[in-house]
Design an enzyme around this catalytic site. Structure first.
Site, short mmCIF file in Angstrom:
data_model
loop_
_atom_site.label_atom_id
_atom_site.label_comp_id
_atom_site.label_asym_id
_atom_site.label_seq_id
_atom_site.Cartn_x
_atom_site.Cartn_y
_atom_site.Cartn_z
CG ASP A 38 -50.67 60.66 30.09
OD1 ASP A 38 -51.58 61.46 29.80
OD2 ASP A 38 -49.73 60.95 30.85
CG ASP B 177 -55.97 61.73 27.76
OD1 ASP B 177 -56.52 62.81 27.45
OD2 ASP B 177 -54.81 61.66 28.19
CG ASP C 72 -53.47 64.93 26.80
OD1 ASP C 72 -54.11 66.00 26.77
OD2 ASP C 72 -52.98 64.46 27.83
#
Length: 653
Positions: A522, A526, A323
């Protein structure tokens, strides 16, 4: 051992009493310290199964039973059949138990990581109750208590700072060596060490609920789990043990029918030796000890392994999906540009603050902080609604429709973004994340938000790529910002403008192409992707949902933690394979020797007692090999050491 050097009376006449006593003492060894071998063998027999305990029980039981027959019936047996093997039964059990004792000692050492974590827990806390300060046991601390921490003291529980300011050493939890500044409103964790300042903070999590308590429990659970490769030992044993029993019977038949005299003695010695030396005890040690040491080593490097499956799979990863926000970047964005297109800035920010109030998203925090900096006041709103992957919407008290989010959210609502097109392109070229505000269907304001890269992101990406991993960035941010970030950190493959379900689909697509995928993230958005990936790596400072969805948790935000985890995984799996090959290969090589294939050349047979010692030696070898993992150092540590050496040499020169 004494029986090797002391004179043995003949098992006839007065010597029979001597050997009867020895036989009863040997029976005591088998019945008490060796009892579990026979109990387990009988249980397995009743379930039509056989394992390593079966071999030990049959080998030692056969040697003892034959010896007792010799003692009881020696006058009626031929002289060549007077061999007595009580010492073999006693020594085999003794040597196996010695190997087990060494295994337990090794297991005790593998829990060093747990011990170090437990040592971080304070025993007492200085609590302020009813205006009085008192020192109480840590178990008596309750959530909501106010706790005072003096300079240099270890924090007893998790909490939020109320008074004072200091720098906290969090290296024991995160691995980050630089102390972190803490002041009113900041969160602090149990086990960390206060610097020179004094703090008063409110306890939010106590006991096993603290971050330290959860880490300790997670490490313990992972050390007790085992990777799928551990099932290989079970499968090998389920086939190997019955095969050895058949080989022992065939060995006995061959010696009885074709062997040299005394055939009965040779038959007994070879069959018993085959059963004993083939005992695959080392197979049972191969996986758990390496797993425990590997998990402990990972914890030392700030990587918490949730289970053995994740530990094994991490060694096979071919693609790592990352990410952007909070993973490649600091996750602490700030508003760098604010352009108001309609009305005044203060009113626009009042709408923004009302919409983002209560949200924990980093972009929301940045927008709220910017509004507070210009003293904007939050407007009154109702009918609030969150649009997944897009933004938020609501209505003001006077009926104005508000929409705040990315370009796609506004475009889907039919709002024309042409007025902000040039400004947006300029901000995107600077790698800014764009947030649009629309009021009553008109583009009102445009905000550019910058989230700086982590200091070590470029080096970590380069390290992962040098380890053979393909790194892919998936982000919900716009195409221009994603391209700028990817270019800066050296990532060639990226996808932008993704919803949470899109990230999940991308990972699924990669897996269908044959990739073994790891995912680092995080946030709550996600979580689906972390769960879908073969191995999920959650940033320790991330949300609880993300952490629960992942197989590994990185206590540091750095991607170096992923590289460390993969390298530890590879080292652990390599060590397990060495153990399995060594243990099983040893048995395969020694069985023919125990069966007497070299007797025609040497005229000697392997003693059951020597077989027991050799069999225990294989277990000791496996334990010793597993303990080599303690010496493991990451590639980064090796590089740092070489640089230090080079620097020292330059300074000396």
């Amino acid at each position: 051992m004494l029986s090797m050097f002391v004179y043995h009376p003949h098992p006839v006449g007065g010597g029979r009493l001597f050997w009867l006593v020895i036989g009863l003492l040997t029976l005591a060894v088998m019945a008490f310290p060796g009892r579990h071998f026979f109990v387990n063998a009988w249980k397995n027999f009743k379930h039509h199964q056989a394992n390593m305990d079966t071999l030990v029980a049959m080998g030692t039981g056969t040697a003892w039973l034959y010896s007792m027959v010799v003692v009881a019936f020696a006058p009626w047996l031929p002289e060549v059949a007077h061999g007595i093997y009580f010492e073999a039964s006693a020594m085999v059990i003794g040597l196996i138990l010695l190997g087990n004792a060494m295994e337990l000692k090794a297991r005790g050492r593998t829990s060093d990581a747990l011990k170090r974590l437990l040592d971080l827990q304070s025993r007492t806390a200085r609590v302020i109750r009813d205006g009085e300060e008192q020192e109480i046991e840590i178990d008596a601390v309750r959530s909501g208590d106010h706790i005072r921490v003096r300079p240099g003291e270890r924090l007893p529980v998790d909490g939020e700072v109320l008074e004072g300011a200091s720098h906290i050493d969090e290296s024991m939890l995160t691995g980050e060596p630089v102390p972190v500044k803490k002041s009113a409103g900041d969160e602090v964790s149990a086990g960390t060490v206060n610097g020179k300042g004094g703090l008063v903070y409110q306890a939010t999590r106590v006991g096993a609920d603290t971050r330290l308590g959860q880490i300790t429990e997670q490490v313990a659970n992972a050390q007790n789990s085992r990777p799928p490769i551990g099932e290989l030992a079970d499968r090998v044993s389920s086939i190997f043990v019955p095969s050895v029993m058949i080989i022992a019977v065939l060995t006995a038949l061959v010696w009885f029918n074709f062997g040299a005299e005394p055939r009965v003695i040779h038959m007994l010695v070879t069959a018993t030796t085959v059963l004993i030396i083939a005992c695959p005890c080392a197979l049972g040690l191969a996986t758990p000890i390496s797993t425990m040491i590997g998990v402990g080593k990972a914890a030392e490097h700030g990587v918490l392994v949730r289970n053995g499956d994740a530990l094994q799979t991490a060694s096979k990863l071919t693609t790592l999906v990352v990410d952007k926000t909070g993973t490649l970047t600091e996750g602490k964005p700030s508003v760098t540009e604010a352009h108001t297109l309609q009305g005044d800035e203060e009113t626009a920010l009042g709408y923004v603050m009302a919409l983002e109030r209560g949200s924990e998203h980093p972009l929301a925090a940045a927008l709220t902080a910017h509004g507070e900096d210009v003293n904007a006041k939050a407007a009154e709103i109702h009918n609030f609604d969150s649009v997944t992957g897009g933004g938020v919407k609501a209505e003001t008290s006077d009926g104005k429709a508000l929409l705040l989010g990315n370009a796609r959210l506004l475009e889907n609502a039919g709002i024309d973004l042409a007025d902000g097109k040039d400004t947006a392109r300029e901000l995107e070229d600077k790698a800014r994340t764009l947030v649009y505000l629309a009021v009553d269907g008109q583009l009102t304001a445009l905000f550019g938000i910058s989230d700086p890269l982590r200091d070590d992101t470029k080096a970590a990406i380069k390290r992962l790529q040098s380890d053979g991993l393909k790194v892919v960035m998936l982000t919900g941010d716009n195409q221009h910002t994603a391209a700028a970030i990817a270019r800066e950190v050296g990532i060639d493959d990226y996808r932008a403008g993704l919803l949470p379900e899109d990230k999940h689909s991308e990972i699924e697509r990669l897996q269908k192409e044959g990739e073994i995928v790891g995912m680092v993230g995080d946030g709550i958005n996600d979580a689906p992707a972390l769960a879908r990936a073969n191995v999920g790596f959650a940033i320790g400072q991330g949300t609880d949902v993300a952490i629960e969805s992942a197989g590994m948790t990185l206590m540091r935000g750095s991607l170096h933690g992923v590289a460390d985890a993969i390298e530890i995984s590879q080292a652990t799996l390599r060590n397990i394979k060495q153990n399995l090959v060594g243990a099983f290969g040893y048995n395969v090589l020694c069985i023919p020797i125990a069966a007497g294939v070299f007797y025609p050349l040497t005229g000697m047979l392997l003693s059951p007692m020597i077989a027991g010692a050799a069999m225990s030696l294989s277990s000791i070898t496996v334990v010793s090999n597993a303990n080599r993992l303690r010496l493991w150092k990451s590639q980064r540590q090796h590089t740092a050491r070489h640089l230090d050496t080079a620097t020292t040499q330059e300074q000396s020169a």
